[in-house]
Enzyme design. Structure first.
Site, PDB file in Angstrom:
ATOM      1  CD  GLU A 388      -3.217  -0.798   0.556  1.00  0.00           C
ATOM      2  OE1 GLU A 388      -3.660   0.547   0.947  1.00  0.00           O
ATOM      3  OE2 GLU A 388      -3.960  -1.577   0.171  1.00  0.00           O
ATOM      4  CB  SER A 391       8.441   3.573   4.817  1.00  0.00           C
ATOM      5  OG  SER A 391       7.705   2.788   5.937  1.00  0.00           O
TER       6      SER A 391
HETATM    7  C1  LIG Z   1       2.390  -9.580   0.532  1.00  0.00           C
HETATM    8  C2  LIG Z   1       1.988  -8.330  -0.484  1.00  0.00           C
HETATM    9  C3  LIG Z   1       0.582  -8.243  -0.732  1.00  0.00           C
HETATM   10  C4  LIG Z   1       0.380  -7.114  -1.741  1.00  0.00           C
HETATM   11  N1  LIG Z   1      -0.862  -6.900  -2.022  1.00  0.00           N
HETATM   12  C5  LIG Z   1      -1.410  -6.185  -3.265  1.00  0.00           C
HETATM   13  C6  LIG Z   1      -2.582  -6.136  -3.706  1.00  0.00           C
HETATM   14  O1  LIG Z   1      -3.401  -7.010  -3.174  1.00  0.00           O
HETATM   15  N2  LIG Z   1      -2.617  -5.354  -4.634  1.00  0.00           N
HETATM   16  C7  LIG Z   1      -1.719  -5.008  -5.456  1.00  0.00           C
HETATM   17  O2  LIG Z   1      -1.931  -4.231  -6.359  1.00  0.00           O
HETATM   18  N3  LIG Z   1      -0.431  -4.933  -4.864  1.00  0.00           N
HETATM   19  C8  LIG Z   1      -0.237  -5.403  -3.909  1.00  0.00           C
HETATM   20  N4  LIG Z   1       1.046  -5.655  -3.327  1.00  0.00           N
HETATM   21  C9  LIG Z   1       1.998  -4.911  -4.037  1.00  0.00           C
HETATM   22  C10 LIG Z   1       2.696  -3.690  -3.091  1.00  0.00           C
HETATM   23  O3  LIG Z   1       1.708  -2.679  -3.037  1.00  0.00           O
HETATM   24  C11 LIG Z   1       4.138  -3.391  -3.626  1.00  0.00           C
HETATM   25  O4  LIG Z   1       5.032  -4.533  -3.640  1.00  0.00           O
HETATM   26  C12 LIG Z   1       4.715  -2.058  -3.247  1.00  0.00           C
HETATM   27  O5  LIG Z   1       3.860  -1.092  -4.022  1.00  0.00           O
HETATM   28  C13 LIG Z   1       6.138  -1.719  -3.696  1.00  0.00           C
HETATM   29  O6  LIG Z   1       6.481  -1.996  -5.193  1.00  0.00           O
HETATM   30  P1  LIG Z   1       7.637  -3.179  -5.426  1.00  0.00           P
HETATM   31  O7  LIG Z   1       7.511  -4.205  -4.517  1.00  0.00           O
HETATM   32  O8  LIG Z   1       7.597  -3.178  -7.037  1.00  0.00           O
HETATM   33  O9  LIG Z   1       8.898  -2.205  -4.996  1.00  0.00           O
HETATM   34  P2  LIG Z   1       9.634  -1.202  -5.812  1.00  0.00           P
HETATM   35  O10 LIG Z   1       8.479  -0.237  -6.227  1.00  0.00           O
HETATM   36  O11 LIG Z   1      10.466  -1.752  -7.033  1.00  0.00           O
HETATM   37  O12 LIG Z   1      10.523  -0.477  -4.699  1.00  0.00           O
HETATM   38  C14 LIG Z   1      11.731  -1.231  -4.175  1.00  0.00           C
HETATM   39  C15 LIG Z   1      12.406  -0.100  -3.293  1.00  0.00           C
HETATM   40  O13 LIG Z   1      12.843   1.098  -3.896  1.00  0.00           O
HETATM   41  C16 LIG Z   1      12.209   2.195  -3.041  1.00  0.00           C
HETATM   42  N5  LIG Z   1      11.804   3.226  -4.003  1.00  0.00           N
HETATM   43  C17 LIG Z   1      11.207   3.202  -5.240  1.00  0.00           C
HETATM   44  N6  LIG Z   1      10.943   4.146  -5.815  1.00  0.00           N
HETATM   45  C18 LIG Z   1      11.325   5.146  -5.113  1.00  0.00           C
HETATM   46  C19 LIG Z   1      11.456   6.872  -4.962  1.00  0.00           C
HETATM   47  N7  LIG Z   1      10.917   7.368  -5.869  1.00  0.00           N
HETATM   48  N8  LIG Z   1      12.170   7.290  -3.776  1.00  0.00           N
HETATM   49  C20 LIG Z   1      12.684   6.530  -2.844  1.00  0.00           C
HETATM   50  N9  LIG Z   1      12.509   5.180  -2.919  1.00  0.00           N
HETATM   51  C21 LIG Z   1      12.002   4.560  -3.719  1.00  0.00           C
HETATM   52  C22 LIG Z   1      11.028   1.503  -2.318  1.00  0.00           C
HETATM   53  O14 LIG Z   1      10.607   2.274  -1.459  1.00  0.00           O
HETATM   54  C23 LIG Z   1      11.511   0.012  -2.048  1.00  0.00           C
HETATM   55  O15 LIG Z   1      12.142   0.299  -0.945  1.00  0.00           O
HETATM   56  C24 LIG Z   1       1.597  -6.468  -2.290  1.00  0.00           C
HETATM   57  C25 LIG Z   1       2.813  -6.685  -2.021  1.00  0.00           C
HETATM   58  C26 LIG Z   1       3.124  -7.645  -1.094  1.00  0.00           C
HETATM   59  C27 LIG Z   1       4.617  -8.106  -0.824  1.00  0.00           C
END
Ligand SMILES: Cc1cc2nc3c(=O)[nH]c(=O)nc-3n(C[C@H](O)[C@H](O)[C@H](O)COP(=O)(O)OP(=O)(O)OC[C@H]3O[C@@H](n4cnc5c(N)ncnc54)[C@H](O)[C@@H]3O)c2cc1C
Length: 408
Positions: A388, A391
């Site tokens: 969601e 941080s």
């Molecule tokens: C158990 C679980 C359940 C979930 N359920 C759902 C769901 O029901 N529906 C749905 O749609 N999604 C769902 N998600 C997805 C979740 O919302 C994403 O994992 C999350 O938004 C982060 O995206 P990412 O994993 O691609 O990480 P990334 O976006 O690749 O981020 C990787 C790291 O880089 C950092 N980062 C990225 N961009 C920036 C920036 N501009 N500035 C500083 N730091 C940055 C992030 O904070 C993180 O630390 C779920 C995820 C999990 C693990």
């Protein structure tokens, strides 16, 4: 509009105690088993449905509570019970909020009941926004929705990932690109009705925590849905896209994107879940610190332990206050002018991670084993700084909002 209050009414206290009873008597005893099984705890969801706790009526009642405290209070108690099972019980809510935030009254009336099913035939729903290359950066979304005017159908193609209840849901809400030139402003949400051909479950993830909650990829291959499955309807979409195109040319007003609308509305509720996990771990640590004797006295008699507990309790109460403020503001229709929703989720998520780690430390070796629940709570809490909106993304939203810079 109700004034902000920190005092629950007698009726709210009754509901809180009822949920607490279910969390203590049904969820807690089942928590370790479903964590190990790494499966959706259908029998527990069914139990919740039997008593009306897993039902559209219950969530609608809490959602429309004029004080705004119904949902955070319910979330905190359920997640105090267990986070993995809790997410299995409330995961449908994210899809329901997706429909509430973007759908017409008819769509809300048609699809939300099908998301829950009934006590005799329980169903769940999934909200599918994230993709392998589009997590924090929703503008990188690739799943396409193309309108087939001759048949009045939308054709969806793409791969969604991390979907809670993905593939096992009766109803999937899918966010897709309808106009690739507009970035997130060119996204729209679609209902994929039960048993629609072309939708399948991809990889099911084995996770660090919240293991009783099912998380999987959802693959969409030429998925055809009727025109009425576009949330908000075609006319509203066309108007919205026209406004976004004007704005892209520098003349129009700002337009919200579909996934953002869902996340904004659900952030305080997710913060409340984190508060529930933190409170649960704190209570275990407090009891343990009073009972565990080392050097001839309970370990709580050491300031090093007592001060940790004092900080834990203070942070939990502060997190709850931020969550309650944001929930009240959302219910009262007050705009989040300082990103108060993001603040609540950021602080509560970080608090849950920190407090559960401190609880493990206070339990010493026992805290590190599966004989005690704080190890599971710590694993569960870790997701609250990731999903969601991580941080970092919450900080980005808060910083841009207070600086008056548009959030992309
Ligand atoms: C158990 C679980 C359940 C979930 N359920 C759902 C769901 O029901 N529906 C749905 O749609 N999604 C769902 N998600 C997805 C979740 O919302 C994403 O994992 C999350 O938004 C982060 O995206 P990412 O994993 O691609 O990480 P990334 O976006 O690749 O981020 C990787 C790291 O880089 C950092 N980062 C990225 N961009 C920036 C920036 N501009 N500035 C500083 N730091 C940055 C992030 O904070 C993180 O630390 C779920 C995820 C999990 C693990």
């Amino acid at each position: 509009m109700a004034e902000f209050t920190m005092e629950l009414s007698d009726e709210q206290k009754e509901v809180r105690d009822w949920i607490h009873g279910f969390a203590a008597d049904v969820m807690r005893p089942a928590a370790a088993e479903w964590d190990e099984r790494e499966e959706s705890p259908w029998p527990v969801i069914q139990e919740a449905a039997k008593i009306g706790l897993y039902s559209l009526d219950f969530y609608a009642q809490q959602f429309f509570d004029p004080t705004g405290l119904g949902i955070p209070m319910a979330m905190e108690e359920l997640f105090w019970g267990d986070a993995g099972i809790g997410l299995s019980i409330v995961g449908t809510g994210l899809a329901a909020v997706g429909v509430l935030a973007n759908g017409t009254e008819e769509q809300i009336g048609t699809w939300i009941p099908q998301m829950y099913g009934d006590a005799a035939d329980v169903k769940v729903a999934a909200f599918c926004s994230s993709e392998p290359d589009a997590g924090s950066d929703v503008s990188a979304m690739r799943t396409r929705a193309v309108y087939d005017e001759a048949k009045d159908e939308w054709v969806l193609n793409g791969t969604k990932t991390w979907a809670t209840n993905g593939g096992i849901a009766n109803v999937h809400v899918v966010v897709a690109v309808v106009d690739p030139d507009l970035g997130p402003k060119g996204h729209a949400s679609f209902i994929v009705p039960p048993r629609t051909p072309g939708l399948s479950q991809g990889q099911k993830f084995k996770k660090h925590g919240i293991r009783a909650s099912h998380t999987a990829e959802v693959v969409l291959e030429d998925v055809r849905v009727p025109g009425h499955c576009l949330l908000g309807g075609k006319e509203k979409l066309d108007e919205r896209l026209a406004r976004a195109r004007e704005r892209a040319r520098g003349t129009g007003e700002r337009v919200k994107n579909a996934a953002m609308a869902t996340f904004e509305a659900s952030r305080p509720a997710v913060g409340a879940q984190a508060v529930g996990i933190a409170r649960a771990a704190y209570e275990v640590a407090l009891d343990y610190a009073k009972e565990r004797v080392q050097f001839g006295r309970p370990i709580i008699d050491n300031q090093g332990v007592a001060f940790q507990l004092a900080d834990m309790r203070t942070q939990i109460d502060a997190a709850r206050l931020l969550v309650w403020r944001a929930s009240w503001m959302a219910t009262a229709g007050k705009p989040f002018t300082s990103a108060e929703g993001s603040m609540s989720k950021l602080f509560a998520g970080e608090t849950a991670k920190k407090v559960t780690a401190q609880a493990m430390q206070i339990l010493g070796g026992n805290g590190y084993t599966r004989e005690y629940p704080v190890e599971r709570m710590h694993r569960d809490a870790a997701i609250y700084t990731i999903f969601e909106g991580t941080s970092e993304i919450q900080r980005l939203v808060i910083a841009r909002t207070v600086a008056g810079v548009p959030i992309r």
